[in-house]
Scaffold this active site. Sequence first.
Site, PDB file in Angstrom:
ATOM      1  N   LYS A   1      14.102  15.484   6.585  1.00  0.00           N
ATOM      2  CA  LYS A   1      15.036  16.110   5.648  1.00  0.00           C
ATOM      3  C   LYS A   1      16.257  16.613   6.404  1.00  0.00           C
ATOM      4  O   LYS A   1      16.139  17.086   7.543  1.00  0.00           O
ATOM      5  CB  LYS A   1      14.299  17.266   4.947  1.00  0.00           C
ATOM      6  CG  LYS A   1      15.083  17.988   3.871  1.00  0.00           C
ATOM      7  CD  LYS A   1      14.216  19.073   3.218  1.00  0.00           C
ATOM      8  CE  LYS A   1      14.927  19.865   2.163  1.00  0.00           C
ATOM      9  NZ  LYS A   1      14.060  20.905   1.559  1.00  0.00           N
TER      10      LYS A   1
ATOM     11  N   SER B   1       9.747  23.192  -2.633  1.00  0.00           N
ATOM     12  CA  SER B   1      10.565  22.019  -2.332  1.00  0.00           C
ATOM     13  C   SER B   1       9.849  20.840  -1.708  1.00  0.00           C
ATOM     14  O   SER B   1      10.421  19.756  -1.640  1.00  0.00           O
ATOM     15  CB  SER B   1      11.731  22.411  -1.432  1.00  0.00           C
ATOM     16  OG  SER B   1      12.770  22.894  -2.219  1.00  0.00           O
TER      17      SER B   1
ATOM     18  N   SER C   1      13.773  20.690  -3.390  1.00  0.00           N
ATOM     19  CA  SER C   1      14.984  20.176  -2.794  1.00  0.00           C
ATOM     20  C   SER C   1      14.745  18.979  -1.887  1.00  0.00           C
ATOM     21  O   SER C   1      15.692  18.275  -1.541  1.00  0.00           O
ATOM     22  CB  SER C   1      15.678  21.273  -1.995  1.00  0.00           C
ATOM     23  OG  SER C   1      14.827  21.729  -0.945  1.00  0.00           O
TER      24      SER C   1
HETATM   25  N1  GLN Z   1      13.695  25.033  -6.281  1.00  0.00           N
HETATM   26  C1  GLN Z   1      13.533  26.239  -5.514  1.00  0.00           C
HETATM   27  C2  GLN Z   1      14.883  26.848  -5.234  1.00  0.00           C
HETATM   28  O1  GLN Z   1      15.853  26.282  -5.632  1.00  0.00           O
HETATM   29  C3  GLN Z   1      12.780  25.953  -4.257  1.00  0.00           C
HETATM   30  C4  GLN Z   1      13.618  25.411  -3.178  1.00  0.00           C
HETATM   31  C5  GLN Z   1      12.888  25.226  -1.897  1.00  0.00           C
HETATM   32  O2  GLN Z   1      11.651  25.316  -1.845  1.00  0.00           O
HETATM   33  N2  GLN Z   1      13.646  25.006  -0.846  1.00  0.00           N
HETATM   34  O3  GLN Z   1      14.980  27.874  -4.620  1.00  0.00           O
END
Ligand code: GLN
EC number: 6.3.5.7
Length: 474
Positions: A76, A175, A151
Amino acid sequence: MTPYRSFSSVQADLKTGTVTCRQLVEQYLVRIDEHRDLNVFTEVYADEARQQADAVDQKLASGQAGRLAGMVIGIKDVLNYTGHSVRAGSRILENFTAQFTATAVQRLLDEDVIIIGRQNCDEFAMGSSNENSAFGPVRNAADTSRVPGGSSGGSAVAVQAGLCLASIGSDTGGSVRQPAAFCGVVGLKPTYGRISRWGLIAYASSFDCIGPIANNAHDAALLLEIMAGPDDFDSTVSSQPVSAYSQATLPDRPLRIAYLRDGVESAGVSESIREATKGKINELKAAGYIVEPVDISLLTYLLPTYYILTTAEASSNLSRFDGVRYGYRSVSTDTPALDLLTLYKKSRTEGFGAEVRRRILLGTFALSASYYDAYYTKAQQVRRLIRQETERLFENYDFLLSPTTPTPAFKLGEKTDDPLQMYLADIFTVQANVVGYPAISIPNGTDADGLPIGLQLMAPPFAEGALVALARTL
Ligand code: GLN
């Protein structure tokens, strides 16, 4: 080429000479090229991966190869890898090159993993759909009109579409697990502090975890056991011994599994997901497990607590991106920045996307002198209550089961105008991050439209072995 779906089958074919690492890399490069419309990779390390493959083939021939020889992965775009660009899906890191390698990535390289490229993600890992990326959205390979989740969307689709064997993502509130669920693959978030965060671009430091995405629980466990363990560069890493998670078996006693009543009863959960989850609960009961419903009284406070604390931490972590020290600097000539403060403001306004700006503002507000106690202190107190309630629950149970997400993958653009609806996609995943427990998402069939459904299992701290063992039996 039909992509490999397990590391053990890659290893078997390497052993018999049916395939070489070099051939594997060539095959993945062809697939990556064929699937460019999915927008998974922000950079492909074609020549470098070929060189790595040749080197690993030589090591295999001389019996010197590491435990991940033949494993081709993607990382990532929030993980530092010396000499390679890293952008966190953001314009503000334009032209920035990593100065060192994340500990987790280095440990994989030390075992001869081959890194084929850098994967698209939401900007600074903030998002649930991969639509907040300066590189544009990733598409779900099961239905390209739908989001992959976020994400770590690129990382999940890479595995789903067979563009590499596994990916390394990060999970601050879901994420790794939520995109794994949307894409029908396995995503594992370890206990907070199990894997060093050194070299991971920070979003919310007391929540962030690096985690693997793979085709199956065994491969995820293997990656975890290699990345985990103490690191002098991260004082929050646990010194608990790392066991061979990939070989773990379930304890030899009747296991007790709690399931979240809301996960199978709430009208907010789509019917296909409720039914799939109930089906799995019945299977577990039939297999002799004790499976009982539980309620989490603080469920409605999970998302507010998560979003107050993570935005607060993010506003502090992201203050380093000022247009001076890293990447992008405002250069507009019509209204040039003639003093330092204006340079900061213009660089940050132009460099960050809308969602990141929103969170920096929310977090700065929550931390401001007049509101600190009302928001930040309160959220910390609620975090402790949630942790206590979760601890009590695990006094009686070995695992907590729920759907990973309330709905399958939604359409691109469907929630972009409504941040609250977007935040609700994380309702089942944030608890594990708020309390720091490990959790895994595994595939649990598909709905009538063929969209993947995910099942989440959570376990107490450092029980990754049992978690992975249960995931494998399922
Ligand atoms: N969707 C969650 C957020 O926007 C989790 C994101 C993540 O785990 N990096 O904070």
